[in-house]
Design a protein around this motif. Structure first.
Motif, short mmCIF file in Angstrom:
data_model
loop_
_atom_site.label_atom_id
_atom_site.label_comp_id
_atom_site.label_asym_id
_atom_site.label_seq_id
_atom_site.Cartn_x
_atom_site.Cartn_y
_atom_site.Cartn_z
N GLN A 31 0.84 -1.20 0.00
CA GLN A 31 0.00 0.00 0.00
C GLN A 31 0.87 1.25 0.00
O GLN A 31 0.56 2.23 -0.67
CB GLN A 31 -0.94 -0.01 1.20
CG GLN A 31 -2.01 -1.07 1.09
CD GLN A 31 -2.76 -1.27 2.38
OE1 GLN A 31 -2.25 -1.01 3.48
NE2 GLN A 31 -4.00 -1.75 2.28
N ARG A 32 1.98 1.22 0.74
CA ARG A 32 2.89 2.37 0.76
C ARG A 32 3.50 2.60 -0.62
O ARG A 32 3.67 3.74 -1.04
CB ARG A 32 3.98 2.18 1.81
CG ARG A 32 3.45 2.30 3.23
CD ARG A 32 4.51 1.95 4.25
NE ARG A 32 5.58 2.91 4.31
CZ ARG A 32 5.60 3.98 5.10
NH1 ARG A 32 4.58 4.22 5.87
NH2 ARG A 32 6.62 4.80 5.11
N LEU A 33 3.80 1.52 -1.33
CA LEU A 33 4.32 1.66 -2.70
C LEU A 33 3.26 2.26 -3.62
O LEU A 33 3.58 3.09 -4.48
CB LEU A 33 4.79 0.31 -3.24
CG LEU A 33 6.06 -0.26 -2.63
CD1 LEU A 33 6.30 -1.69 -3.10
CD2 LEU A 33 7.26 0.64 -2.95
N GLN A 34 2.01 1.87 -3.42
CA GLN A 34 0.92 2.46 -4.20
C GLN A 34 0.79 3.95 -3.90
O GLN A 34 0.58 4.77 -4.81
CB GLN A 34 -0.40 1.75 -3.90
CG GLN A 34 -0.47 0.33 -4.38
CD GLN A 34 -1.69 -0.41 -3.84
OE1 GLN A 34 -2.33 0.02 -2.88
NE2 GLN A 34 -2.00 -1.54 -4.46
N LEU A 35 0.92 4.31 -2.63
CA LEU A 35 0.83 5.72 -2.24
C LEU A 35 2.01 6.51 -2.81
O LEU A 35 1.85 7.65 -3.26
CB LEU A 35 0.77 5.85 -0.71
CG LEU A 35 -0.50 5.30 -0.08
CD1 LEU A 35 -0.35 5.22 1.43
CD2 LEU A 35 -1.70 6.14 -0.45
N TRP A 36 3.20 5.91 -2.81
CA TRP A 36 4.39 6.56 -3.39
C TRP A 36 4.14 6.83 -4.88
O TRP A 36 4.41 7.92 -5.37
CB TRP A 36 5.63 5.68 -3.21
CG TRP A 36 6.86 6.23 -3.85
CD1 TRP A 36 7.27 6.03 -5.14
CD2 TRP A 36 7.82 7.10 -3.28
NE1 TRP A 36 8.44 6.71 -5.38
CE2 TRP A 36 8.80 7.38 -4.25
CE3 TRP A 36 7.96 7.67 -2.01
CZ2 TRP A 36 9.89 8.19 -4.01
CZ3 TRP A 36 9.06 8.48 -1.76
CH2 TRP A 36 10.00 8.74 -2.76
N ALA A 37 3.62 5.84 -5.58
CA ALA A 37 3.33 5.99 -7.01
C ALA A 37 2.30 7.10 -7.23
O ALA A 37 2.44 7.91 -8.16
CB ALA A 37 2.85 4.67 -7.59
N GLU A 38 1.27 7.14 -6.40
CA GLU A 38 0.24 8.17 -6.53
C GLU A 38 0.82 9.56 -6.27
O GLU A 38 0.53 10.51 -7.00
CB GLU A 38 -0.93 7.89 -5.59
CG GLU A 38 -2.02 8.93 -5.63
CD GLU A 38 -2.71 9.06 -6.98
OE1 GLU A 38 -3.22 10.16 -7.26
OE2 GLU A 38 -2.73 8.09 -7.76
N LEU A 39 1.64 9.68 -5.24
CA LEU A 39 2.26 10.98 -4.94
C LEU A 39 3.17 11.44 -6.07
O LEU A 39 3.14 12.62 -6.45
CB LEU A 39 3.05 10.90 -3.62
CG LEU A 39 2.22 10.89 -2.35
CD1 LEU A 39 3.07 10.46 -1.16
CD2 LEU A 39 1.60 12.25 -2.10
N THR A 40 3.97 10.55 -6.62
CA THR A 40 4.87 10.95 -7.72
C THR A 40 4.07 11.29 -8.97
O THR A 40 4.44 12.20 -9.72
CB THR A 40 5.91 9.86 -8.02
OG1 THR A 40 5.26 8.62 -8.25
CG2 THR A 40 6.89 9.71 -6.87
N LYS A 41 2.94 10.60 -9.20
CA LYS A 41 2.08 10.93 -10.34
C LYS A 41 1.47 12.33 -10.16
O LYS A 41 1.48 13.14 -11.09
CB LYS A 41 0.98 9.88 -10.48
CG LYS A 41 0.06 10.10 -11.67
CD LYS A 41 -0.97 9.00 -11.76
CE LYS A 41 -2.23 9.52 -11.13
NZ LYS A 41 -3.38 8.64 -11.23
N GLN A 42 0.97 12.60 -8.96
CA GLN A 42 0.39 13.92 -8.69
C GLN A 42 1.45 15.01 -8.83
O GLN A 42 1.18 16.08 -9.38
CB GLN A 42 -0.21 13.96 -7.28
CG GLN A 42 -1.51 13.22 -7.15
CD GLN A 42 -2.09 13.33 -5.75
OE1 GLN A 42 -1.71 14.17 -4.94
NE2 GLN A 42 -3.04 12.46 -5.44
#
Length: 143
Positions: A31-42
């Motif tokens: 889940q943290r990796l998913q959040l990292w990916a979302e933050l970098t996308k944003q």
């Protein structure tokens, strides 16, 4: 001697995909990796917006009609507010990415408890859990 475990000890902690999962569980590594990916996308999208907005800045138009001038100034003020919001959001995203690198990500800045994954999935740059944010907002509303 009975071989059955105590009822409380036999209960498993619900997994992230279980519908009965409590909302106070911290984020797992995936889940943290998913959040990292979302933050970098944003961050990438906001940086693109910033670069485009810097390229389209023009000299303010001057109108002889006061209504046209007011409309132009309103549009300029709105564009400035959007830029301020964008830079503020970028700052929060950068802070969240730094916190992820130091393993302090996902902890409330007020009570220091884990912020539930459900909250982080909605707002990955969240600094406060919902109860603390509610207290902060109520305090600000009184002032």
């Amino acid at each position: 001697m009975s071989t059955t475990a105590h009822p409380r000890q036999s209960r498993r902690r619900p997994l992230a995909q279980d519908p009965g999962r409590t909302c106070t569980e911290p984020a797992t590594t995936i889940q943290r990796l998913q959040l990292w990916a979302e933050l970098t996308k944003q961050r990438a999208m906001l940086l693109t917006d910033v670069h485009l907005s810097l390229l389209t800045d023009e000299e303010p138009e001057m109108h002889s009609d006061p209504v046209d001038q007011a409309s132009t100034e309103f549009g300029q003020d709105l564009a400035i507010q959007v830029k301020v919001w964008t830079f503020d959001k970028l700052r929060h995203i950068e802070q969240a990415l730094r916190l992820m690198q130091t393993n302090n990500y996902g902890r409330c800045r007020r009570c220091h408890k884990e912020i539930p994954f459900e909250r982080l999935s909605v707002k990955p740059d969240a600094l406060f859990c919902v109860p603390c944010l509610t207290l902060i907002e109520h305090g600000a509303a009184r002032n």
